[in-house]
Design an enzyme around this catalytic site. Structure first.
Site, PDB file in Angstrom:
ATOM      1  N   GLY A  31       0.816  -1.207   0.000  1.00  0.00           N
ATOM      2  CA  GLY A  31       0.000   0.000   0.000  1.00  0.00           C
ATOM      3  C   GLY A  31       0.848   1.254   0.000  1.00  0.00           C
ATOM      4  N   HIS A  37       4.542   2.349  -7.816  1.00  0.00           N
ATOM      5  CA  HIS A  37       3.579   1.245  -7.862  1.00  0.00           C
ATOM      6  C   HIS A  37       2.734   1.324  -9.142  1.00  0.00           C
ATOM      7  CE1 HIS A  37       4.093   1.590  -3.344  1.00  0.00           C
ATOM      8  NE2 HIS A  37       4.345   0.325  -3.554  1.00  0.00           N
ATOM      9  N   GLN A  61       7.806  -9.177   7.846  1.00  0.00           N
ATOM     10  CA  GLN A  61       9.030  -8.725   7.189  1.00  0.00           C
ATOM     11  C   GLN A  61       9.647  -7.487   7.834  1.00  0.00           C
ATOM     12  OE1 GLN A  61       6.812  -8.076   3.352  1.00  0.00           O
ATOM     13  NE2 GLN A  61       8.276  -6.415   3.093  1.00  0.00           N
ATOM     14  N   GLY A 147       9.045  -4.236  -8.336  1.00  0.00           N
ATOM     15  CA  GLY A 147       9.934  -3.128  -8.684  1.00  0.00           C
ATOM     16  C   GLY A 147      11.401  -3.522  -8.521  1.00  0.00           C
ATOM     17  N   ASP A 150      13.646  -2.687  -5.035  1.00  0.00           N
ATOM     18  CA  ASP A 150      13.977  -3.730  -4.045  1.00  0.00           C
ATOM     19  C   ASP A 150      14.677  -4.854  -4.806  1.00  0.00           C
ATOM     20  OD1 ASP A 150      12.730  -2.683  -1.555  1.00  0.00           O
ATOM     21  OD2 ASP A 150      10.969  -2.669  -2.846  1.00  0.00           O
ATOM     22  N   VAL A 176      11.288   4.107 -10.538  1.00  0.00           N
ATOM     23  CA  VAL A 176      10.722   5.419 -10.900  1.00  0.00           C
ATOM     24  C   VAL A 176      11.311   6.434  -9.921  1.00  0.00           C
ATOM     25  CG1 VAL A 176       8.613   6.780 -11.148  1.00  0.00           C
ATOM     26  CG2 VAL A 176       8.605   4.348 -11.749  1.00  0.00           C
ATOM     27  N   SER A 185       9.571   5.901  -3.028  1.00  0.00           N
ATOM     28  CA  SER A 185       9.432   4.905  -1.966  1.00  0.00           C
ATOM     29  C   SER A 185       8.336   5.371  -1.024  1.00  0.00           C
ATOM     30  CB  SER A 185      10.755   4.791  -1.189  1.00  0.00           C
ATOM     31  OG  SER A 185      10.533   4.152   0.057  1.00  0.00           O
ATOM     32  N   SER A 186       7.593   4.409  -0.477  1.00  0.00           N
ATOM     33  CA  SER A 186       6.541   4.773   0.482  1.00  0.00           C
ATOM     34  C   SER A 186       7.145   5.423   1.714  1.00  0.00           C
ATOM     35  CB  SER A 186       5.750   3.528   0.893  1.00  0.00           C
ATOM     36  OG  SER A 186       5.246   2.908  -0.257  1.00  0.00           O
TER      37      SER A 186
HETATM   38  O1  PAF Z   1       7.944  -4.835  -1.998  1.00  0.00           O
HETATM   39  C1  PAF Z   1       6.980  -4.837  -1.204  1.00  0.00           C
HETATM   40  O2  PAF Z   1       6.158  -3.934  -1.177  1.00  0.00           O
HETATM   41  C2  PAF Z   1       6.818  -6.007  -0.251  1.00  0.00           C
HETATM   42  O3  PAF Z   1       8.056  -6.482   0.185  1.00  0.00           O
HETATM   43  C3  PAF Z   1       5.981  -7.156  -0.845  1.00  0.00           C
HETATM   44  C4  PAF Z   1       6.643  -7.781  -2.053  1.00  0.00           C
HETATM   45  C5  PAF Z   1       4.606  -6.638  -1.222  1.00  0.00           C
HETATM   46  C6  PAF Z   1       5.799  -8.250   0.209  1.00  0.00           C
HETATM   47  O4  PAF Z   1       5.168  -7.760   1.353  1.00  0.00           O
END
Ligand code: PAF
Length: 282
Positions: A31, A37, A61, A147, A150, A176, A185-186
């Protein structure tokens, strides 16, 4: 646009679309959607007939609870952004749907997760691999789009999908950037104005590496020093690592070849940013 919160209804919808001959693409996200995105959604749209976006801030994570607590979660704005982007379905499970009582199975990535981000964020890639496997299971896509920002995550996911015979095409989309070079980045919204102004030093460092490579520099040490010295000269940045690695194995290289990347992580105040660039050292 359909919104699903349970894996079974999500999977039924996707399998229904596939049975009609539609190719289904998924964009997994946490999100706080931004232009980065939306570029993933565009790519999914180009490569498939139906696009699913998953929105789930995955507690597994985050190795620091403060990072998890401060992660932006503007779900209403995200749904509007998905609708506007022509997304067909959103999968937005809650944490208790994703990890109900009794949950105990994890996906453990191998050597690729022991490098770069791995030691800095213990358990991070195990959490990513586990949730991505579950998201792919629930959305049953032909294709999944991630993306390249990462970078290590993308390499690990490609390996995981091959190793576990998941039979899903994995597609990587270039970073981007804002006009001043900062990778979208968020986490950028968490930067103070002064840190936001300083953060483009990362992309400048990468650009300096690319320029050196174009001038014929092939020593990984020299490339590393170019990026390191630029970032260390920025008082607001605390450099965590610059690594010059092979893009398949993620092992450090001595010489820049085609398929060599520079990966960077640095802190600006309490915000950790990553960035990378693949060099064309031919
Ligand atoms: O890249 C991300 O936003 C997250 O690591 C993902 C791949 C959605 C997994 O939670």
């Amino acid at each position: 646009m359909q919104v699903f919160v349970a894996p079974d209804t999500m999977r039924m919808w996707s399998l229904g679309e596939r049975s009609k001959g539609h190719r289904v693409g998924v964009v997994p996200t946490m999100g706080a959607l931004h232009e980065g995105h939306l570029a993933l959604v565009d790519e999914a749209r180009r490569r498939s007939d139906r696009v699913i976006v998953t929105i789930f801030v995955n507690p597994l994570q985050f190795n620091q609870s403060a990072d998890f607590a401060s992660y932006p979660q503007p779900i209403d704005d995200d749904l509007v952004a998905c609708e506007r982007a022509g997304v067909d379905a959103v999968y937005a499970p809650t944490a208790s749907v994703m990890y109900p009582p009794g949950f105990q199975t994890h996906v453990e990535p191998g050597d690729l997760a022991s490098r770069l981000e791995g030691p800095k964020r213990p358990g991070h890639f195990r959490g990513v691999a586990t949730v991505v496997t579950k998201l792919l299971g629930a959305t049953a896509p032909d294709l999944a789009v991630f993306g390249q920002k990462d970078f290590q995550q993308l390499v690990i996911i490609r390996r995981m999908v091959a190793d576990l015979d998941l039979g899903i095409e994995i597609c990587g989309v270039p970073i981007v950037r804002d006009a001043d070079g900062l990778a979208k980045s968020s986490r950028n919204v968490l930067l103070t104005p002064a840190d936001r102004a300083a953060a483009p030093v990362l992309s400048r460092a990468l650009a300096a590496c690319a320029a050196a490579c174009q001038r014929g520099e092939r020593s990984a040490d020299s490339i590393n020093r170019i990026a390191t010295s630029l970032i260390e000269a920025e008082p607001r940045a605390t450099l965590e690592y610059v690594d010059v690695v092979d893009t398949t194995t993620l092992r450090a290289v001595d010489r820049v070849e085609p398929g060599t990347a520079v990966l960077i992580a640095a802190w600006f105040g309490g915000v950790r940013l990553i960035d990378n660039l693949v060099l064309d050292g031919d």
